[in-house]
Design a protein around this motif. Sequence first.
Motif, PDB file in Angstrom:
ATOM      1  N   ARG A  31      23.469  17.490  22.775  1.00  0.00           N
ATOM      2  CA  ARG A  31      22.793  17.882  24.012  1.00  0.00           C
ATOM      3  C   ARG A  31      23.335  17.187  25.250  1.00  0.00           C
ATOM      4  N   TYR A  32      23.950  16.018  25.089  1.00  0.00           N
ATOM      5  CA  TYR A  32      24.412  15.262  26.253  1.00  0.00           C
ATOM      6  C   TYR A  32      25.797  14.682  25.984  1.00  0.00           C
ATOM      7  N   ALA A  33      26.554  14.518  27.068  1.00  0.00           N
ATOM      8  CA  ALA A  33      27.865  13.892  27.006  1.00  0.00           C
ATOM      9  C   ALA A  33      27.953  12.825  28.086  1.00  0.00           C
ATOM     10  N   TYR A  34      28.754  11.797  27.822  1.00  0.00           N
ATOM     11  CA  TYR A  34      28.913  10.681  28.760  1.00  0.00           C
ATOM     12  C   TYR A  34      30.395  10.410  28.964  1.00  0.00           C
ATOM     13  N   LEU A  35      30.751  10.106  30.195  1.00  0.00           N
ATOM     14  CA  LEU A  35      32.127   9.831  30.569  1.00  0.00           C
ATOM     15  C   LEU A  35      32.220   8.439  31.186  1.00  0.00           C
ATOM     16  N   ALA A  36      33.186   7.646  30.725  1.00  0.00           N
ATOM     17  CA  ALA A  36      33.448   6.332  31.317  1.00  0.00           C
ATOM     18  C   ALA A  36      34.422   6.490  32.468  1.00  0.00           C
ATOM     19  N   ASN A  37      34.020   6.007  33.640  1.00  0.00           N
ATOM     20  CA  ASN A  37      34.848   6.077  34.843  1.00  0.00           C
ATOM     21  C   ASN A  37      35.330   4.682  35.224  1.00  0.00           C
ATOM     22  N   ARG A  38      36.619   4.425  35.033  1.00  0.00           N
ATOM     23  CA  ARG A  38      37.199   3.143  35.443  1.00  0.00           C
ATOM     24  C   ARG A  38      37.532   3.202  36.932  1.00  0.00           C
ATOM     25  N   GLY A  39      37.198   2.153  37.638  1.00  0.00           N
ATOM     26  CA  GLY A  39      37.389   2.147  39.093  1.00  0.00           C
ATOM     27  C   GLY A  39      36.050   2.360  39.766  1.00  0.00           C
ATOM     28  N   ALA A  66      29.113   8.693  33.681  1.00  0.00           N
ATOM     29  CA  ALA A  66      28.593   9.983  34.123  1.00  0.00           C
ATOM     30  C   ALA A  66      27.841  10.635  32.966  1.00  0.00           C
ATOM     31  N   ARG A  67      26.681  11.209  33.278  1.00  0.00           N
ATOM     32  CA  ARG A  67      25.860  11.884  32.268  1.00  0.00           C
ATOM     33  C   ARG A  67      25.927  13.396  32.506  1.00  0.00           C
ATOM     34  N   TYR A  68      26.239  14.133  31.454  1.00  0.00           N
ATOM     35  CA  TYR A  68      26.322  15.582  31.519  1.00  0.00           C
ATOM     36  C   TYR A  68      25.316  16.210  30.558  1.00  0.00           C
ATOM     37  N   ALA A  69      24.706  17.297  30.979  1.00  0.00           N
ATOM     38  CA  ALA A  69      23.965  18.145  30.059  1.00  0.00           C
ATOM     39  C   ALA A  69      24.957  19.105  29.422  1.00  0.00           C
ATOM     40  N   VAL A  70      24.888  19.240  28.102  1.00  0.00           N
ATOM     41  CA  VAL A  70      25.748  20.171  27.383  1.00  0.00           C
ATOM     42  C   VAL A  70      24.971  21.471  27.202  1.00  0.00           C
ATOM     43  N   GLU A  71      25.513  22.555  27.699  1.00  0.00           N
ATOM     44  CA  GLU A  71      24.800  23.828  27.703  1.00  0.00           C
ATOM     45  C   GLU A  71      25.609  24.913  26.995  1.00  0.00           C
ATOM     46  N   ALA A  72      24.948  26.043  26.736  1.00  0.00           N
ATOM     47  CA  ALA A  72      25.594  27.223  26.131  1.00  0.00           C
ATOM     48  C   ALA A  72      26.287  26.875  24.817  1.00  0.00           C
ATOM     49  N   LYS A  73      25.580  26.109  23.975  1.00  0.00           N
ATOM     50  CA  LYS A  73      26.078  25.735  22.647  1.00  0.00           C
ATOM     51  C   LYS A  73      27.394  24.960  22.703  1.00  0.00           C
ATOM     52  N   GLY A  74      27.601  24.254  23.808  1.00  0.00           N
ATOM     53  CA  GLY A  74      28.795  23.428  23.962  1.00  0.00           C
ATOM     54  C   GLY A  74      29.809  23.973  24.935  1.00  0.00           C
ATOM     55  N   ALA A  75      29.604  25.199  25.411  1.00  0.00           N
ATOM     56  CA  ALA A  75      30.604  25.848  26.254  1.00  0.00           C
ATOM     57  C   ALA A  75      30.571  25.383  27.702  1.00  0.00           C
ATOM     58  N   ARG A  76      29.546  24.624  28.087  1.00  0.00           N
ATOM     59  CA  ARG A  76      29.427  24.256  29.494  1.00  0.00           C
ATOM     60  C   ARG A  76      28.910  22.827  29.632  1.00  0.00           C
ATOM     61  N   LEU A  77      29.478  22.089  30.599  1.00  0.00           N
ATOM     62  CA  LEU A  77      29.000  20.771  30.992  1.00  0.00           C
ATOM     63  C   LEU A  77      28.406  20.856  32.387  1.00  0.00           C
ATOM     64  N   ARG A  78      27.246  20.225  32.548  1.00  0.00           N
ATOM     65  CA  ARG A  78      26.619  20.171  33.868  1.00  0.00           C
ATOM     66  C   ARG A  78      26.356  18.711  34.226  1.00  0.00           C
ATOM     67  N   LEU A  79      27.012  18.249  35.304  1.00  0.00           N
ATOM     68  CA  LEU A  79      26.866  16.859  35.717  1.00  0.00           C
ATOM     69  C   LEU A  79      25.443  16.593  36.197  1.00  0.00           C
ATOM     70  N   LEU A  80      24.816  15.574  35.615  1.00  0.00           N
ATOM     71  CA  LEU A  80      23.457  15.212  35.988  1.00  0.00           C
ATOM     72  C   LEU A  80      23.418  14.028  36.943  1.00  0.00           C
TER      73      LEU A  80
END
Length: 406
Positions: free
Chosen positions: A317-325, A330-344
């Motif tokens: 349901r959620y994805a996280y990205l590490a941003n160096r600098g 970053a927290r993303y909602a995973v939508e459409a069974k994985g086909a879409r990321l929405r930045l939260l």
Amino acid sequence: MGSGGLSRRRFVGTLAGSAAGVTLPAATACDDAPAPADTADAATSESTGPATRPSAQTESREPSGPHPLYLGTYTSVQGGGQGIGLATYDPATGAVTGTGTIPGVADPSYLALHPDGRTLYAVNEREDGAVTAVRLADRKVLGSRSTGGAAPCHLSVHPSGRWLLSANYGTGSVAVHPIDASGALGERTELVTHSSPAPGPGQDGPHAHQFVTSPDGRHVLAVDLGTDTVYTYRLDQKAGTLGEVARAQAKPGAGPRHLTFHPGGRYAYLANEVDNSVAVCAYDPGTGRLAIGEEQDTGTGSGTSYPAQLVVTPNGRYAYLANRGHNSLARYAVEAKGARLRLLDTVPVSGDFPRQIALSPDGALLFAANQRSSTVSVFHVDEASGELRLAGEPFGSPVAVCALPL
């Protein structure tokens, strides 16, 4: 590639703060660390509510006691470690306790576990690259094998448990090693250099950054930052050789670094280091073809930042990205069974230069290895909302570049 590429990987983000004044407690022996937890049980346990306030039912289902945490570092830089760091973490509170070091492993900047949980593998990120196997029952180093290239920066174990896959950043190649019944490594069975396409803008050659198996187990994929390409191979599981079946081209100059699959197996998420973006990719298990979608925001604004790695929660349901600098997650909602990321949103990582992130097997905790601040930050992950909450003060670990919670 020569030493220029190696120094870029090792020292970008290291010299500014590798000697941060916080280190793992010194230890002359490795027996202080507890035996590894039952990884099969840990991998199948699930939280039944928000990780920040576990229910009684959740607490009763979670394995009790501390869980092992292994830490990667550089041993050949100022303020670096002495080998693979040993620690434990409390699965309820996220508190980390240092327990020692596995010495005799040079520059173990990335770690991976065998599917049976008995053997740990580390890259030796040096000009004469190698991979090392460690038996966890007694922390015995089982030996090292050459990767045939420079500066290996990633490795993974094939789900069969019979092959170790590694990526040589410095020379832009991927290697395969056999794994015997004891967990020890045999001589390399394959080495493939990414000789085409031509390097992307600003690159002096290929730079393989990751080598991983697809969820269906049919293909292995290599992400190359230098050629802006993800290569798909078939692995001959008898001979340990590779046959290329497809290529996916990222945007020129994107600098793809790390690919993470959604649990559903049909989509993956690509972190692009150079142009500070992420992309959703469609994956065809039948052909191994990856289709890279449009680039998306990392939540870092206009400042300079270098995405490092994405992780996806076990429930998808959620994805996280590490941003160096930008030093954020970053927290993303995973939508459409994985086909879409929405930045939260983004949250501060409470450290400097998060090089790598990992979720605990149950997805209730997120660990961030912060290279410049020599710390590991731990966050509670709310299962329902995906929100992150810092679990106390970050743990001091010399030049922390990898955290592997079991």
